[in-house]
Design an enzyme around this catalytic site. Structure first.
Site, short mmCIF file in Angstrom:
data_model
loop_
_atom_site.label_atom_id
_atom_site.label_comp_id
_atom_site.label_asym_id
_atom_site.label_seq_id
_atom_site.Cartn_x
_atom_site.Cartn_y
_atom_site.Cartn_z
N LYS A 1 -20.30 -72.74 40.78
CA LYS A 1 -21.52 -73.25 40.82
C LYS A 1 -21.50 -74.68 39.87
O LYS A 1 -21.85 -75.93 40.35
CB LYS A 1 -22.68 -72.55 40.25
CG LYS A 1 -23.03 -71.09 41.26
CD LYS A 1 -24.21 -70.46 40.78
CE LYS A 1 -23.99 -69.97 39.15
NZ LYS A 1 -23.06 -69.05 39.24
N ARG B 1 -32.67 -66.29 38.70
CA ARG B 1 -31.93 -65.12 38.75
C ARG B 1 -32.68 -63.84 38.77
O ARG B 1 -32.07 -62.69 38.96
CB ARG B 1 -31.14 -65.26 37.57
CG ARG B 1 -29.88 -65.81 37.45
CD ARG B 1 -29.46 -65.90 35.91
NE ARG B 1 -28.07 -65.60 35.68
CZ ARG B 1 -26.99 -66.51 35.53
NH1 ARG B 1 -27.25 -67.79 35.32
NH2 ARG B 1 -25.79 -66.38 35.19
N ARG C 1 -10.71 -68.90 32.91
CA ARG C 1 -11.56 -70.27 32.72
C ARG C 1 -11.62 -70.82 31.24
O ARG C 1 -11.55 -70.01 30.26
CB ARG C 1 -13.19 -70.14 33.06
CG ARG C 1 -14.02 -71.36 32.95
CD ARG C 1 -15.46 -71.26 33.40
NE ARG C 1 -16.14 -69.96 32.85
CZ ARG C 1 -17.25 -69.65 33.33
NH1 ARG C 1 -17.81 -70.61 34.36
NH2 ARG C 1 -17.98 -68.60 33.00
N ARG D 1 -15.26 -69.11 27.04
CA ARG D 1 -16.56 -68.71 26.73
C ARG D 1 -16.76 -67.28 26.18
O ARG D 1 -15.92 -66.52 26.52
CB ARG D 1 -17.58 -68.78 27.96
CG ARG D 1 -18.25 -70.17 28.10
CD ARG D 1 -18.73 -70.40 29.45
NE ARG D 1 -19.39 -69.35 30.08
CZ ARG D 1 -20.34 -69.48 31.03
NH1 ARG D 1 -20.15 -70.64 31.68
NH2 ARG D 1 -20.99 -68.45 31.63
N ARG E 1 -21.51 -58.84 34.01
CA ARG E 1 -22.35 -60.17 34.60
C ARG E 1 -22.50 -59.87 36.08
O ARG E 1 -23.50 -60.19 36.67
CB ARG E 1 -21.76 -61.44 34.11
CG ARG E 1 -21.86 -61.61 32.80
CD ARG E 1 -21.05 -62.70 32.06
NE ARG E 1 -20.97 -63.85 32.66
CZ ARG E 1 -19.97 -64.94 33.00
NH1 ARG E 1 -19.03 -64.63 32.27
NH2 ARG E 1 -20.15 -66.13 33.64
#
Ligand code: AP5
Length: 217
Positions: free
Chosen positions: A13, A91, A130, A163, A174
């Protein structure tokens, strides 16, 4: 044009929003970025949500609604923008209804929901690799798209880090939260006749961008 970018953690996203925002003159509104900025700045909000972000659970609907309200009002006041692209909001069902209420107040609507579909294994692999710039928020991937110099952003020279919620156990949580609380929202939009465009987000980044552009045109 007002767009909701939808999809599981790691579906791309943020990557796609960064590419599409200038092409369509849209504000990129990421509740995750706004919350992380509050944590980095050490504000009262940041202190309140820091642990929630690190665990992969969701922050309360009231908190994120305030962030979205401010962003939508700012976007409406900026004549250089043609709308917004929400990334990571809504969400929960409560957030979807709150967004509808806000749009009724502001006189806007959602023109399209773009769903990035990527399978769980691919997402876990992506998120584990990431890295993100702490300054300009550029997103990298150690496997497919690493920064030219380790730990340093190609664009602004900022520090590139992992992160806190990209640890394996948190990634898994998640994804479970997404399946339980977020994916069901799509039925709400289907029932409300909001146009939904499903895009195979497992393809290379450029192909995903082209597919979204085609869908939005
Ligand atoms: P948030 O920041 O919104 O995280 P997320 O939704 O979990 O999404 P991500 O940012 O992890 O992934 P992405 O889809 O943007 O993928 P990306 O482009 O980075 O939320 C974080 C937390 O904040 C939440 O857990 C919650 O606690 C809180 N929060 C946020 N919003 C909230 C809300 N509304 N309500 C309550 N709480 C909220 O890509 C991932 C990786 O894949 C990158 O390395 C990238 O380079 C790579 N990649 C991207 N596309 C491709 C591709 N096509 N091929 C190969 N690699 C790719």
């Amino acid at each position: 044009m007002n767009i909701v970018l939808f999809g599981p953690p790691g579906s791309g996203k943020g990557t796609q929003a960064a590419r599409l925002k200038d092409r369509f003159a849209l504000a990129h509104v990421s509740t995750g970025d706004l919350l992380r900025a509050a944590v980095a700045a050490g504000t009262e909000l940041g202190r309140k949500v820091q642990g929630i972000l690190a665990s992969g659970e969701l922050v309360s609907d009231d908190i994120v609604l305030e962030l979205i309200r401010e962003a939508v009002v700012e976007t409406e006041a900026d004549p250089s923008l043609h709308g917004w692209m929400l990334d990571g909001y809504p969400r929960t069902m409560g957030q979807s209804r709150a967004l509808d209420g806000l749009l009724r107040e502001q006189g806007g609507c959602i023109d399209a929901v773009v769903v990035l579909e990527v399978d769980r294994e691919a997402v876990i692999e992506r998120l584990s690799a990431r890295r993100t710039c702490t300054e300009c928020k550029a997103v990298y991937n150690l496997k497919g798209n690493p920064p030219r110099q380790e730990g340093k952003c190609d664009h602004c020279g900022g520090k590139v880090i992992q992160r806190s919620d990209d640890e394996p156990a948190t990634i898994s949580n998640r994804l479970d939260v997404y399946e339980a609380q977020t994916r069901p929202i799509l039925e709400y939009y289907e029932a409300g006749k909001v146009p939904i465009h499903r895009v195979d987000g497992g393809r290379p980044v450029d192909e995903v961008t082209s597919a979204i552009e085609d869908a939005l045109r």
